[in-house]
Design an enzyme around this catalytic site. Sequence first.
Site, short mmCIF file in Angstrom:
data_model
loop_
_atom_site.label_atom_id
_atom_site.label_comp_id
_atom_site.label_asym_id
_atom_site.label_seq_id
_atom_site.Cartn_x
_atom_site.Cartn_y
_atom_site.Cartn_z
CG HIS A 284 21.68 39.10 4.55
ND1 HIS A 284 20.86 40.18 3.70
CD2 HIS A 284 20.27 38.63 5.00
CE1 HIS A 284 19.79 40.03 4.02
NE2 HIS A 284 19.44 39.00 4.65
CG HIS B 188 37.56 44.50 3.45
ND1 HIS B 188 37.82 45.81 4.50
CD2 HIS B 188 38.82 44.71 2.93
CE1 HIS B 188 39.00 46.20 4.29
NE2 HIS B 188 39.39 45.83 2.98
CG ASN C 263 16.77 42.21 5.49
OD1 ASN C 263 17.17 42.45 4.43
ND2 ASN C 263 16.29 41.07 6.13
CB CYS D 133 18.06 37.88 1.71
SG CYS D 133 16.56 38.76 2.74
CG HIS E 66 19.03 25.23 -2.56
ND1 HIS E 66 18.07 24.66 -1.82
CD2 HIS E 66 18.67 26.11 -3.52
CE1 HIS E 66 16.71 25.37 -2.05
NE2 HIS E 66 16.97 26.33 -3.20
#
Length: 503
Positions: free
Chosen positions: A423, A419, A456, A256, A335
């Site tokens: 996700h 703003h 989603n 995602c 990561h």
Amino acid sequence: MGGETETTKLKHASSVEEELEVKSYWYPDRKPDLKDIKAGLEISSTERGLLFLFAIPVLVLFLARLWEYNDLYNFYWSFYTTLKAQGDSLGFFKVGVFSVGFLCLLLVIFLYFVLKTRPVYLIDFETYDAPEALHITHDRVMERTRSCGFFDEEAIKFQEKILYRTGLGNCTYFPPGIVQNPSELSMSKARLEAEMVMFTTVGDLLKKTKISAQDIDIVIVNCSLFNPTPSLAEMLINKFKLRHNIIAYNIAGMGCSAGVVSLDLAKDLLQAHRNVRALVASTENITQNWYTGKEKGMLLSNTLFRMGGAAMLLSNRWSDSFKAGYQLKTIVRVHKGAKDEAFKSVYQEEDSEGKKGVRISKDLMSVVGDALKTNLTILGPQVLPFTEQAKFVIDFLYRKLAGVKKAPYVPDFKKCFQHFCIHAGGRAVIDGLEENLKLTAQDVEPSRATLYRYGNTSSSSIWYELRFSERMRRIKRGDQVWQIAFGSGFQCNSAVWLALRSS
């Protein structure tokens, strides 16, 4: 669909859903890492350092006058003695100062334009709205789940229980291969899903911006779970007859957060090439990834993921800056794949019966918290005002040196962002960021409304959220927008945009 409809549906859930909803909160560990803080400061100081180059002319003139550097001094002195004999020493000094200062200024200007990063503009973007034939309610989801013949009664009851707790509403979309009866989870149906999403969004975007497909120099597509040959990027090249020298990339398996990965790749390419435009398409394909087994850890994705996608047109052309909606300020990618628990937190594999699916680990929330902590620690020095940075550093040093065990200071990100596009991975993620970053209900409304209306949609969800804010006319010129996404690997990626026009 207007912004008012989304807000109304978000606030008025059905009585059945209200009974079944369980509000979950997530409290990530926010212990900062000095190395991360240093990384953020180094990134933020790169562009600022260029400003010091403008001090070079003054410095050169000052040193030349103070120490009378031999060559320069002798050059001046020979002319000075000549002009002095003619009674014009002041005139010579003025000419000399002007000449040296002018040459140094030219050098600084040259270095500035050579070394400075090229601005990256978002000309515009489009999100996918599926046709009504693919509209699916909770009841229809369960009807398809029962009638498809894939699931036993325990798996059906589990999916029904979770479905009403996800935050999804009754107006999401499934692809044709799942909606039809009987279901057809074939490659041809998966291609159809990809074509519907990508061709529609890219076509609408080109029409909206009035830019010809022949003016596209770079095309980047990200889709985690469906990667046919030829690739999805090449499907776009064929459909829109893009140029033979197009630079094409296809990003797979990054979950995602892959939308921000695509943006980062586009940004790097726009820095390397002058006067180019980049087309980015973000989507996910669920036709062949609708899990048909019985394991609960893999059934979760069936209740969360829905059909969707987005297309963005980026440019570094000066002429495009006048019609662009946003300018990219920074991207931070983190990561955590070096840790086994993070690497396997979202993991595609076969179950005990050989059925392929994506397993969502019970450790996912703690992995998300760790990745978010690191991302915020790097992002903070680049975007937060000095006062917030000072409070954070003082609090960190106090706890570190004094050995005091107390909750760390959480900077107020509302002082730099107007703003938030979080996700829409699920209610727990949105609740967690709202609670821990002390955001308001309006701050997270774009995320909740997107999850409710579209589900989603993976990497494209952050663009549905930005569209929500635009349709509600909340974006003002000069506002900063923060997009943050989480994905398999495990990754936490942020993108910050500056609004160049009001919505």
